[in-house]
Design an enzyme around this catalytic site. Sequence first.
Site, PDB file in Angstrom:
ATOM      1  N   ASN A 177      30.413  49.178 -25.519  1.00  0.00           N
ATOM      2  CA  ASN A 177      29.032  49.064 -25.072  1.00  0.00           C
ATOM      3  C   ASN A 177      28.418  47.912 -25.859  1.00  0.00           C
ATOM      4  OD1 ASN A 177      26.298  49.292 -24.635  1.00  0.00           O
ATOM      5  ND2 ASN A 177      26.217  51.505 -24.906  1.00  0.00           N
TER       6      ASN A 177
ATOM      7  N   CYS B  55      23.649  45.999 -27.192  1.00  0.00           N
ATOM      8  CA  CYS B  55      22.840  46.240 -28.386  1.00  0.00           C
ATOM      9  C   CYS B  55      22.740  44.951 -29.186  1.00  0.00           C
ATOM     10  CB  CYS B  55      23.488  47.307 -29.251  1.00  0.00           C
ATOM     11  SG  CYS B  55      25.046  46.756 -29.945  1.00  0.00           S
TER      12      CYS B  55
ATOM     13  N   GLY C 105      25.693  51.908 -10.348  1.00  0.00           N
ATOM     14  CA  GLY C 105      24.274  51.560 -10.263  1.00  0.00           C
ATOM     15  C   GLY C 105      23.687  52.194  -9.012  1.00  0.00           C
TER      16      GLY C 105
END
Lengths: 310, 278
Positions: free
Chosen positions: A143, A146, A258
Amino acid sequence: MTISGKAAGGSVLGARSIELCGVALRGPVLNGSGTFDAIAARRAFGDSLLDRFPFDAFVSKTITLEPRRGNPPPRLWETAAGMINSIGLPNKGLSGFLDEDLPRLAELPVPLVVSVMGFSLDELARLVASVDARDEVALIELNVSCPNVETGLVMGADPAETARAVERMRPLAEKPLIVKLTPNANEPAAVAAAAEGAGADAVSLVNTLKGMALDPATRRPWLGGRTGGLSGPAVRAIALEQVAAVAARVRIPVIGMGGIAAGTHAAEFLDAGASALAVGTESFRDPAAGRRIGAELADLAQARSLERAD
Amino acid sequence: MARTLAPPERRVARVSGVERLGAYHVVTALDESGPVEPQPGQFYMLSAEHGWGGGADERPYLPRAFSYARARPAQGGVSLSFLLEAVGPGTERLSELRPDDGLALVGPLGIGFGAVRAGTRPLLAGGGVGVAPLLCLGEALLAAGGDARPPTVLLGFRSAGHAQAAALFGEEPQVVTDDGSVGRQALVTELLAAELDNEPAATVFACGPPPMLEAVRALCSERDVGCELALESGMACGFGACFGCVVPTRRGYIRLCLEGPVVDAAALESVLFEGAGH
């Protein structure tokens, strides 16, 4: 018309099982990271959850090196056809996850993808190496939505930052690395290409779109974290475009997500070039959404195949 | 504390009636594929099978969490009743349901009320739409019979229109209102204080708006009375997936849908935390 994906085998038409980065999956439907907690769901639903597990691979909530308590409430805001969340990645940290959660997740009837996030490359490297060492884990998802505390840049928003992260992680992992792309980048396809160039085995998109809501009473930000991420059907058209652009740019598998809430939506993402799919917000409305969407997709693929045979 | 497990999918119950009760609606539906014995205090995530969306601001989108007010065995399953007040796009759509419409639901979810503590009597304190879980709890306590003391029910409402919900309770509840239109003009916590003055050995079960629950918590804490509160928090899923419904406790955030909605009042510093009631 066929429903085609780019997974090994070239197409998910007819056969539901797919191979993702060398890992056999019984079907193409994953969960978006952070949208389903299989351990919590088992407390609510019991072991019937395992008998009727909604996904073909399970993606963990993102884990960080240190435990995080997450953002202050309120954390949710409902929008037209969607929602904004500001959860703030609450998790037990790496050791809590490995000791307490991983053995429970290993009981799931599907392969496990572990999502990790580091606030520096050193942190990310420790996470990747520790998770890669565990047999229960089939794939690792990075991920990168950030900020890197060393550079102040959101890793996944910048192709060079993403390439640097993936290059550093690649030799640390024997398992396939999926890079979770953020839609909040100037050009997600360029980030995807950089990830592929640096050795990523797959990319997944989209993460949530940055959004905000005001409290009608105070006219100040509603969410405790001030801003949040928009998801649900409201983002589907944007996600579809980004998936198509990324799939046109890379050779590695694309996991599309999505706002997928039905088999027809899933088919659109495959038609746009995705090899596999993830269901996120729709699972909040129906815990069995992944299974339903997978079944609808299989029916649709069969109908299209009959249509083609005529 | 009690938890009946839910089937791991959304299902459709058939609406058998929507009854107007002053400011509220009572939506009743026949659930043919869920467990027949939910635990008082547990909740269901509700949405209309059709037409969920397209209201104000094109909402609702997410299901809405409601404690069930009543569960009755019925032909083919369980008849579930929910008390709601139409105050937003979700509750408005649910209040417009008609007999034979589909009520989509996931549940029962969360943990219900625990047992009455030994040597004490049950005091049920409810405010507004929060009286719902006390209805089934009161019925369960009465049905338990034996040596158990019947519950004393204390209800507070904004106005006479809201106070009509008191008619759902079989035992004569004590009712007060904010405007004095029914019963005395008082807060339900004043009734609770009087009951505790009379007989301090009690277990309090309460549900209502956050300021009321905070007053109940503080009162019970001060008098060292066991107390369970059914709280509310905005939820997207109801089964621990979204992490949206957290409530701060003395041991950190808990997901209210998993470790509540009924919580031991002693676990809370305050019900009125930043963001409460949202």
